[in-house]
Write an enzyme that holds these catalytic residues in place. Structure first.
Site, PDB file in Angstrom:
ATOM      1  N   TRP A 101      21.341 -52.576  75.808  1.00 29.68           N
ATOM      2  CA  TRP A 101      22.376 -53.387  76.965  1.00 29.68           C
ATOM      3  C   TRP A 101      22.228 -52.736  77.847  1.00 29.68           C
ATOM      4  O   TRP A 101      22.593 -53.381  78.960  1.00 29.68           O
ATOM      5  CB  TRP A 101      23.339 -53.423  75.775  1.00 29.68           C
ATOM      6  CG  TRP A 101      23.479 -53.903  74.756  1.00 29.68           C
ATOM      7  CD1 TRP A 101      23.159 -54.101  73.518  1.00 29.68           C
ATOM      8  CD2 TRP A 101      23.216 -55.525  74.750  1.00 29.68           C
ATOM      9  NE1 TRP A 101      22.828 -54.452  72.925  1.00 29.68           N
ATOM     10  CE2 TRP A 101      22.562 -56.268  73.132  1.00 29.68           C
ATOM     11  CE3 TRP A 101      22.182 -56.236  75.909  1.00 29.68           C
ATOM     12  CZ2 TRP A 101      22.012 -57.482  72.802  1.00 29.68           C
ATOM     13  CZ3 TRP A 101      21.622 -57.969  75.111  1.00 29.68           C
ATOM     14  CH2 TRP A 101      21.885 -57.600  73.783  1.00 29.68           C
ATOM     15  N   ASP A 171      30.853 -51.616  79.442  1.00 29.84           N
ATOM     16  CA  ASP A 171      31.056 -52.465  78.355  1.00 29.84           C
ATOM     17  C   ASP A 171      30.747 -51.967  77.228  1.00 29.84           C
ATOM     18  O   ASP A 171      30.725 -50.681  76.482  1.00 29.84           O
ATOM     19  CB  ASP A 171      29.273 -52.770  78.697  1.00 29.84           C
ATOM     20  CG  ASP A 171      28.510 -53.939  77.327  1.00 29.84           C
ATOM     21  OD1 ASP A 171      29.779 -54.004  76.588  1.00 29.84           O
ATOM     22  OD2 ASP A 171      27.766 -54.301  77.416  1.00 29.84           O
ATOM     23  N   LYS A 195      30.968 -59.855  69.015  1.00 36.91           N
ATOM     24  CA  LYS A 195      31.484 -58.423  68.136  1.00 36.91           C
ATOM     25  C   LYS A 195      32.792 -57.858  67.009  1.00 36.91           C
ATOM     26  O   LYS A 195      32.281 -57.257  65.699  1.00 36.91           O
ATOM     27  CB  LYS A 195      30.751 -56.902  69.360  1.00 36.91           C
ATOM     28  CG  LYS A 195      29.969 -57.286  70.260  1.00 36.91           C
ATOM     29  CD  LYS A 195      28.459 -57.467  69.726  1.00 36.91           C
ATOM     30  CE  LYS A 195      27.272 -58.659  69.784  1.00 36.91           C
ATOM     31  NZ  LYS A 195      26.506 -57.928  71.428  1.00 36.91           N
TER      32      LYS A 195
HETATM   33  C1  LIG Z   1      25.944 -57.930  72.105  1.00 38.79           C
HETATM   34  C2  LIG Z   1      26.139 -56.911  73.360  1.00 38.79           C
HETATM   35  C3  LIG Z   1      25.253 -57.442  74.767  1.00 38.79           C
HETATM   36  C4  LIG Z   1      25.096 -58.765  74.730  1.00 38.79           C
HETATM   37  O1  LIG Z   1      25.980 -59.749  74.773  1.00 38.79           O
HETATM   38  P1  LIG Z   1      26.622 -61.534  75.082  1.00 38.79           P
HETATM   39  O2  LIG Z   1      27.450 -62.008  74.931  1.00 38.79           O
HETATM   40  O3  LIG Z   1      24.964 -61.594  74.290  1.00 38.79           O
HETATM   41  O4  LIG Z   1      25.509 -61.314  76.297  1.00 38.79           O
HETATM   42  C5  LIG Z   1      26.050 -56.824  75.886  1.00 38.79           C
HETATM   43  N1  LIG Z   1      26.422 -55.074  74.918  1.00 38.79           N
HETATM   44  C6  LIG Z   1      26.578 -55.422  74.219  1.00 38.79           C
HETATM   45  C7  LIG Z   1      27.083 -53.362  73.975  1.00 38.79           C
HETATM   46  C8  LIG Z   1      26.598 -55.702  73.698  1.00 38.79           C
HETATM   47  O5  LIG Z   1      26.360 -55.373  71.899  1.00 38.79           O
END
Ligand SMILES: *Cc1c(COP(=O)(O)O)cnc(C)c1O
Length: 361
Positions: A101, A171, A195
């Protein structure tokens, strides 16, 4: 069949209480005579839902008044572009690459300016967090970017990087609300909610007010300017209304549980049950260095692909679902987010222990 223990990395398990409440309110929300899915986002009823959600989130995280909360769409992946488009004033940004990511975010930023990968743990399949105490932070960097909890690899920063005065952008998709955090250590904190918070389709971005300006890269679409959403309290256009409503219920649930410090202790306790077993097992091993282990995502392997596949299939038959690891790590991964009860982790460990006894040669 009843509900299973769902170890999916995302979309992931939600608190049963929240789902039941949502079911009860499905046809008639709070005497409105309609579902939240059917109501105008400009209605008084909905205004109350989104304002209350923000208020509860602010309370849970202790978000200072000089930070804006935005409920956005496009997934965390759209933030990979919005961040450089809005923040790359000097067209320079530093990225720490701790997994897929972070790497995707870095690659996206390369489209808009000079993104520097100032540290990486790719040399060891992202199984650790690099030492970030004295990084070669660029003099003119507009920000330093991290992915705080690495969903795929199961690592987490236990200490934030020394950004040498630069803005930190994080993030937190897969550790959002799993423990308290000090928002003022960051310029931007964001995460997709699927998540650890709610249904897919909502991204929450928390941003220091002075970073939200009209000074964005030329050609930035209106919808991709933070100022558009901040100035309109996330109601510039139709927001992901139902998703925000569920997030709001999860915030209430977290408050009723005692808040983020209590969640942290619960999460530590749950993770300990699994890590302790992994550390004593003769068959299963964790793939991450101990100091950097995530409380949320726990990858592990047997070292034998066929045995891994057998484990995943037999676990599923026992109501332990979605344990297959990410294709780049192999093996298994148990995501044990806020809504995973301790009993689920205990059942998993019991199953692992039995499996080991039956299959150890
Ligand atoms: C799942 C995830 C993403 C991507 O998320 P989307 O909503 O599918 O774009 C980005 N960063 C992390 C840390 C993730 O776990």
């Amino acid at each position: 069949m009843g509900r299973v223990y769902n170890f999916s990395a995302g979309p992931a398990v939600l608190p049963e209480e929240v789902l039941k409440e949502a079911a009860d309110e499905m046809l008639d929300y709070n005497g409105s005579g309609m579902s939240v899915m059917e109501m105008s986002h400009r209605s008084k009823v909905y205004d109350d839902i989104i304002k209350t959600a923000e208020k509860d989130l602010r309370q849970l995280l202790g978000i200072p008044d000089n930070y804006k909360v935005m409920f956005l769409q496009g997934g965390a992946s759209t933030q990979f572009a919005m961040i450089p488009m809005n923040l790359m004033k000097n067209k320079v940004a530093d990225y720490i690459i701790t997994g897929q990511w972070a790497k995707k975010a870095y690659k996206e930023a390369c489209i808009y300016g000079k993104a520097n990968a100032i540290a990486s743990s790719e040399d060891k399949t992202f199984s650790y967090i690099p030492d970030c105490s004295d990084l070669p932070v660029s003099e003119d960097a507009d920000y330093v970017y991290i992915c705080e909890n690495n969903t795929i690899y199961g690592t987490k920063y236990k200490k934030l990087p020394n950004t040498k005065g630069k803005i930190l952008v994080s993030d937190v998709s897969s550790c959002f609300l799993s423990e308290p955090m000090n928002i003022s250590d960051y310029g931007v904190v964001y995460g997709g909610v699927q998540k650890n918070i709610g249904p897919a389709g909502v991204v929450i971005t928390i941003m220091r007010e002075d970073l939200i300006t009209d000074d964005v890269l030329p050609g930035t679409p209106t919808m991709l300017k933070y100022k558009t959403h901040a100035d309109n309290d996330s109601l510039y256009n139709t927001p992901p209304a139902y998703g925000i409503y569920i997030c709001g219920k999860v915030f209430k649930w977290l408050k009723s549980m005692g808040g983020l410090q209590v969640m942290k202790e619960r999460n530590e306790e749950k993770a300990r049950v699994l890590y302790d077993f992994l550390d004593s097992s003769k068959m299963f091993t964790g793939t991450v260095v101990k100091e950097d282990r995530s409380l949320m995502n726990v990858p592990f392997v047997t070292g034998d692909k066929e045995l891994d596949a057998k484990f995943v299939a037999e676990a599923s038959a026992e109501g332990l679902e979605n344990l297959k690891g990410h294709r780049t790590v192999g093996g298994m991964r148990a995501s044990i987010y806020n809504a995973m009860p301790k009993a689920g982790v205990e059942k998993l460990v019991e199953f692992m222990s039995d499996f080991e006894k039956k299959n150890l040669k």
